[in-house]
Scaffold this motif. Structure first.
Motif, short mmCIF file in Angstrom:
data_model
loop_
_atom_site.label_atom_id
_atom_site.label_comp_id
_atom_site.label_asym_id
_atom_site.label_seq_id
_atom_site.Cartn_x
_atom_site.Cartn_y
_atom_site.Cartn_z
N ALA A 26 5.57 6.57 -9.49
CA ALA A 26 4.37 5.88 -9.00
C ALA A 26 3.31 6.86 -8.48
O ALA A 26 2.15 6.49 -8.34
CB ALA A 26 4.75 4.89 -7.89
N ILE A 27 3.71 8.09 -8.19
CA ILE A 27 2.79 9.04 -7.55
C ILE A 27 2.36 10.13 -8.54
O ILE A 27 3.13 11.03 -8.85
CB ILE A 27 3.44 9.67 -6.30
N PRO A 28 1.11 10.06 -9.04
CA PRO A 28 0.66 11.02 -10.06
C PRO A 28 0.78 12.48 -9.63
O PRO A 28 1.11 13.34 -10.46
CB PRO A 28 -0.81 10.63 -10.28
N TYR A 29 0.51 12.77 -8.34
CA TYR A 29 0.51 14.17 -7.92
C TYR A 29 1.90 14.82 -8.02
O TYR A 29 1.99 16.04 -8.19
CB TYR A 29 -0.03 14.30 -6.49
N ILE A 30 2.95 14.00 -7.95
CA ILE A 30 4.31 14.55 -8.11
C ILE A 30 4.49 15.06 -9.54
O ILE A 30 5.08 16.12 -9.76
CB ILE A 30 5.38 13.48 -7.77
N GLN A 31 3.91 14.34 -10.50
CA GLN A 31 3.97 14.78 -11.91
C GLN A 31 3.13 16.05 -12.11
O GLN A 31 3.54 16.97 -12.81
CB GLN A 31 3.45 13.68 -12.84
N PHE A 32 1.96 16.06 -11.46
CA PHE A 32 1.07 17.22 -11.58
C PHE A 32 1.77 18.49 -11.10
O PHE A 32 1.60 19.56 -11.68
CB PHE A 32 -0.21 16.96 -10.76
N LEU A 33 2.57 18.35 -10.03
CA LEU A 33 3.27 19.52 -9.46
C LEU A 33 4.57 19.84 -10.19
O LEU A 33 5.21 20.85 -9.91
CB LEU A 33 3.60 19.27 -7.99
N ASN A 34 4.99 18.95 -11.09
CA ASN A 34 6.23 19.14 -11.83
C ASN A 34 7.46 19.05 -10.91
O ASN A 34 8.41 19.82 -11.07
CB ASN A 34 6.20 20.50 -12.54
N VAL A 35 7.40 18.12 -9.95
CA VAL A 35 8.50 17.95 -9.01
C VAL A 35 9.39 16.79 -9.45
O VAL A 35 8.90 15.75 -9.90
CB VAL A 35 7.97 17.70 -7.57
N THR A 93 17.08 -6.63 -3.10
CA THR A 93 15.82 -7.31 -2.80
C THR A 93 14.61 -6.46 -3.19
O THR A 93 13.50 -6.98 -3.35
CB THR A 93 15.71 -7.67 -1.31
N LEU A 94 14.81 -5.14 -3.32
CA LEU A 94 13.70 -4.28 -3.78
C LEU A 94 14.08 -3.72 -5.15
O LEU A 94 14.97 -2.87 -5.27
CB LEU A 94 13.44 -3.14 -2.78
N THR A 95 13.41 -4.22 -6.18
CA THR A 95 13.72 -3.82 -7.56
C THR A 95 12.75 -2.72 -8.01
O THR A 95 11.66 -2.58 -7.44
CB THR A 95 13.57 -5.02 -8.51
N PRO A 96 13.12 -1.97 -9.05
CA PRO A 96 12.19 -0.97 -9.59
C PRO A 96 10.86 -1.60 -10.01
O PRO A 96 9.80 -1.00 -9.84
CB PRO A 96 12.94 -0.41 -10.79
N THR A 100 7.18 -0.52 -8.74
CA THR A 100 6.11 -0.15 -9.67
C THR A 100 4.87 -1.01 -9.47
O THR A 100 3.75 -0.52 -9.52
CB THR A 100 6.62 -0.26 -11.13
N SER A 101 5.07 -2.30 -9.22
CA SER A 101 3.92 -3.20 -9.05
C SER A 101 3.18 -2.93 -7.75
O SER A 101 1.98 -3.21 -7.64
CB SER A 101 4.37 -4.66 -9.08
N GLY A 102 3.88 -2.39 -6.75
CA GLY A 102 3.25 -2.04 -5.49
C GLY A 102 3.04 -3.20 -4.54
O GLY A 102 2.49 -3.01 -3.45
N GLY B 46 -2.19 10.45 -4.65
CA GLY B 46 -0.94 10.43 -3.90
C GLY B 46 -0.49 9.02 -3.57
O GLY B 46 0.69 8.77 -3.36
N ASP B 47 -1.43 8.09 -3.50
CA ASP B 47 -1.10 6.70 -3.21
C ASP B 47 -1.68 5.81 -4.31
O ASP B 47 -2.88 5.54 -4.34
CB ASP B 47 -1.66 6.30 -1.84
N PRO B 48 -0.80 5.37 -5.23
CA PRO B 48 -1.30 4.61 -6.39
C PRO B 48 -1.94 3.28 -6.00
O PRO B 48 -2.79 2.76 -6.74
CB PRO B 48 -0.03 4.38 -7.23
N ALA B 49 -1.56 2.73 -4.83
CA ALA B 49 -2.11 1.44 -4.41
C ALA B 49 -3.59 1.55 -4.07
O ALA B 49 -4.35 0.59 -4.22
CB ALA B 49 -1.32 0.89 -3.22
#
Lengths: 173, 139
Positions: A26-35, A93-96, A100-102, B46-49
């Motif tokens: 869900a967090i683009p910056y994690i992908q950018f950093l390759n984490v 109660t908390l599904t993937p 993703t939907s937030g 950092g926060d997709p919402a």
């Protein structure tokens, strides 16, 4: 009391891995950093796979302080999110999909973050583990340790305070 | 600062792969002060919402700007490295807006330079983040 059959191991692993993958994706910056994150039960290890774009000093060469800070902050935020969401992930109660939907899910917000650069980051993979030292209703205090070759030879550590998501907007909290 | 100096400073920043990857620009540098900026980019979210930039990207800008302020001091020779840096996140940066940082090296000793920095978006009266840290001076 009726004895319940334990869940098959692959069901448990799949549920946890899917939830973790949804949080991280869900967090683009994690992908950018390759984490990425490795999981053993509820224990997480953040891995920042080496890339040339993480370099801050080409002469040494050494990792950029900003990349190291972001890596530590990501490790702290994901640990905090993971720990608070754990019970809801486990009871289903908390599904993937919800992550993703937030709609049922919000991330903690960083209040402050301090990074202590102990030695220069080498041009290779880095690892980090975060510890939640205080977890209250309103804010949490998280410490992160990062290393490369030897676990007890840290190259950076960080401490941050995080505002917890509003209990109304996040079912996980 | 002359245009030439800024071009030299920009080429220095461009030679830092991570700063280049984040699209950092030098707006001013000289006498222990540096101004830098970073355009909004969806890859930095950092926060997709909300679409708010990740704190780590703001931290990277403040760290680079702080280092540039240290290097630009007239007494400084060579490179620098961050010893520690603390960033306080005052409010989320408005999505879509460029982030600007101003860093000042307000004190120097033989081995340490002390830096303060602030990050802003289009609303200059309310900082997005402030930073304070120590950097290495000289060998």
């Amino acid at each position: 009391m009726v004895a319940r059959t334990p869940e098959p191991v692959q069901v448990v692993k799949q549920r946890r891995d899917d939830a973790l993958a949804a949080i991280v994706a869900a967090i683009p910056y994690i992908q950018f950093l390759n984490v990425s994150f490795e999981r053993r039960g509820d224990e997480l290890t953040a891995v920042m796979a080496y890339r040339d774009t993480l370099i801050g000093n080409p002469a040494l060469p050494a990792l950029h302080g900003g990349a190291i800070a972001a890596f530590l902050e990501v490790a702290a935020v994901i640990e905090l999110t993971w720990a608070t969401a754990w019970a809801a992930i486990e009871d289903g109660t908390l599904t993937p999909e919800a992550i993703t939907s937030g709609h049922q899910f919000a991330l903690p917000k960083t209040i402050d973050f301090t990074v202590d650069y102990l030695r220069s980051g080498l041009p290779r993979d880095a690892y980090a583990r975060a510890t939640i030292n205080r977890s209250g209703r309103r804010y949490a205090s998280v410490h992160v340790e990062a290393w490369q070759d030897k676990r007890d030879r840290l190259f950076a550590q960080g401490t941050g305070h995080f505002l917890m998501p509003d209990a109304n907007s996040a079912k996980a909290v | 600062m002359t245009k030439d100096n800024r071009a030299i400073a920009q080429s220095f920043i461009d030679a830092i792969p991570h700063s280049h990857a984040l699209g950092m620009k030098i707006d001013f540098v000289g006498d222990g002060e540096a101004h830098m900026s970073m355009d909004y980019d969806e890859r930095f979210i950092g926060d997709p919402a909300t679409g708010v930039i990740h704190g780590g990207a703001v931290f990277a800008l403040l760290d680079t700007c702080g280092g540039a302020a240290v290097i630009s001091h007239p007494d400084h020779n060579g490179a620098t490295a961050t010893i520690d840096l603390r960033v306080d996140y005052m409010r989320p940066a408005s999505p879509g807006q460029r982030i600007r940082a101003v860093a000042t090296c307000y004190n120097r000793t033989r081995s340490v330079a002390f830096v303060r920095a602030v990050a802003m978006d289009d609303r200059e009266d309310k900082p997005v983040a402030t930073a304070a840290g120590a950097f290495v001076t000289g060998g």
